[in-house]
Design a protein around this motif. Structure first.
Motif, PDB file in Angstrom:
ATOM      1  N   SER A 158       0.831  -1.201   0.000  1.00  0.00           N
ATOM      2  CA  SER A 158       0.000   0.000   0.000  1.00  0.00           C
ATOM      3  C   SER A 158       0.866   1.253   0.000  1.00  0.00           C
ATOM      4  O   SER A 158       1.872   1.340   0.708  1.00  0.00           O
ATOM      5  CB  SER A 158      -0.903   0.003   1.241  1.00  0.00           C
ATOM      6  OG  SER A 158      -1.562   1.249   1.368  1.00  0.00           O
ATOM      7  N   ASN A 190     -10.998   4.969   6.344  1.00  0.00           N
ATOM      8  CA  ASN A 190     -10.229   6.191   6.552  1.00  0.00           C
ATOM      9  C   ASN A 190     -10.547   6.894   7.868  1.00  0.00           C
ATOM     10  O   ASN A 190      -9.723   7.642   8.396  1.00  0.00           O
ATOM     11  CB  ASN A 190     -10.471   7.172   5.399  1.00  0.00           C
ATOM     12  CG  ASN A 190      -9.755   6.737   4.132  1.00  0.00           C
ATOM     13  OD1 ASN A 190      -8.882   5.878   4.168  1.00  0.00           O
ATOM     14  ND2 ASN A 190     -10.134   7.321   3.014  1.00  0.00           N
ATOM     15  N   CYS A 246      -5.260   1.498   5.562  1.00  0.00           N
ATOM     16  CA  CYS A 246      -4.506   1.052   4.388  1.00  0.00           C
ATOM     17  C   CYS A 246      -4.744  -0.419   4.066  1.00  0.00           C
ATOM     18  O   CYS A 246      -4.855  -0.794   2.903  1.00  0.00           O
ATOM     19  CB  CYS A 246      -3.009   1.286   4.617  1.00  0.00           C
ATOM     20  SG  CYS A 246      -2.577   3.003   4.957  1.00  0.00           S
ATOM     21  N   TRP A 301      -2.606   1.474  10.658  1.00  0.00           N
ATOM     22  CA  TRP A 301      -2.590   1.068   9.254  1.00  0.00           C
ATOM     23  C   TRP A 301      -3.886   0.413   8.791  1.00  0.00           C
ATOM     24  O   TRP A 301      -3.988  -0.007   7.638  1.00  0.00           O
ATOM     25  CB  TRP A 301      -1.413   0.121   8.996  1.00  0.00           C
ATOM     26  CG  TRP A 301      -0.112   0.839   8.904  1.00  0.00           C
ATOM     27  CD1 TRP A 301       0.086   2.184   8.793  1.00  0.00           C
ATOM     28  CD2 TRP A 301       1.203   0.256   8.920  1.00  0.00           C
ATOM     29  NE1 TRP A 301       1.424   2.481   8.740  1.00  0.00           N
ATOM     30  CE2 TRP A 301       2.141   1.320   8.811  1.00  0.00           C
ATOM     31  CE3 TRP A 301       1.678  -1.057   9.007  1.00  0.00           C
ATOM     32  CZ2 TRP A 301       3.515   1.100   8.798  1.00  0.00           C
ATOM     33  CZ3 TRP A 301       3.044  -1.267   8.996  1.00  0.00           C
ATOM     34  CH2 TRP A 301       3.952  -0.209   8.893  1.00  0.00           C
ATOM     35  N   CYS A 312       0.409   3.993   1.375  1.00  0.00           N
ATOM     36  CA  CYS A 312       0.455   4.687   2.669  1.00  0.00           C
ATOM     37  C   CYS A 312       1.188   3.856   3.718  1.00  0.00           C
ATOM     38  O   CYS A 312       1.228   4.225   4.887  1.00  0.00           O
ATOM     39  CB  CYS A 312      -0.948   5.052   3.157  1.00  0.00           C
ATOM     40  SG  CYS A 312      -2.048   3.658   3.446  1.00  0.00           S
TER      41      CYS A 312
END
Length: 214
Positions: A21, A98, A130, A127, A23
């Motif tokens: 990912s 998110n 993500c 995380w 991010c």
């Protein structure tokens, strides 16, 4: 085990995919550059903390599933729907998780192994935006099994899929954030492939385990 269940190999591959990912991947050299300066074993502590957080999720989800095994057909239907929704989340990049990103403001500044362990545990939560869709799909399949030991084992294997590449990055002097960013830019295409697979798996779970029994 049929396609409605999760296998260790699938869990490990899911962990490897999760780390790609954009991010997560580009941030790893920064995290580990700071960590290795505080001690050579600190990256191991971070990965251990990350594993603990995922294993705990697996145990809790398995415990929930074991309580409702008498309603397995409904649990399977619910899990199938969750897997389909997570697949759609990846296909259309919906950013379902998110809202959990607000937790990322908390950082652990302690040095040493305990600080690394706490940082790893916190990363397991931070995380989630993500890796959430893939992680949620695995947890849904773990709930169907309803086996605490297997659930813990499966999430440990998933965390190793994340953790082993993390350690390679941590102890490599030739891997930079810019190089990893170049890899991470292809994550969008990988997400769509994984999302399509999850939708197919979820639909198969509904058909094979629910619809043909009605």
């Amino acid at each position: 085990m049929d396609i409605g269940g999760a296998t260790p190999l699938a869990a490990f591959i899911a962990g490897v995919i999760s780390i790609l990912s954009p991010c997560v991947l580009p941030l790893l050299p920064v995290i580990f550059a700071y960590s290795t300066s505080k001690g050579k074993l600190r990256p191991l502590a971070i990965v251990s903390g990350l594993s603990l957080s995922f294993v705990f999720m697996g145990i809790i989800t398995s415990a929930f599933g074991s309580l409702f095994q008498q309603y397995l057909i409904y649990l399977t239907a619910f899990a199938g729907i969750i897997v389909i929704l997570m697949g759609l989340t990846l296909l259309f990049d919906l950013g379902t998780f998110n809202f959990i990103g607000s937790l990322s403001g908390k950082q652990f500044k302690e040095n040493g192994l305990m600080g690394g362990l706490l940082l790893g545990i916190s990363l397991g939560i931070i995380w989630i935006p993500c890796v959430g869709p893939i992680l949620a799909s695995i947890l849904s399949l773990v709930a169907i099994e309803g086996d605490l030991l297997y659930g813990a084992f499966l999430l440990f294997v998933y965390s190793m899929g994340l953790g082993i590449p993390m350690l390679v990055i941590a102890y490599s002097v030739n891997i930079s954030s810019s190089k990893l960013s170049m890899i991470a830019k292809y994550d969008m295409y990988l997400k769509k492939v994984v999302g399509f697979i999850l939708v197919i798996v979820g639909m198969w779970m509904l058909y094979n385990n629910v619809l043909i029994r009605l």
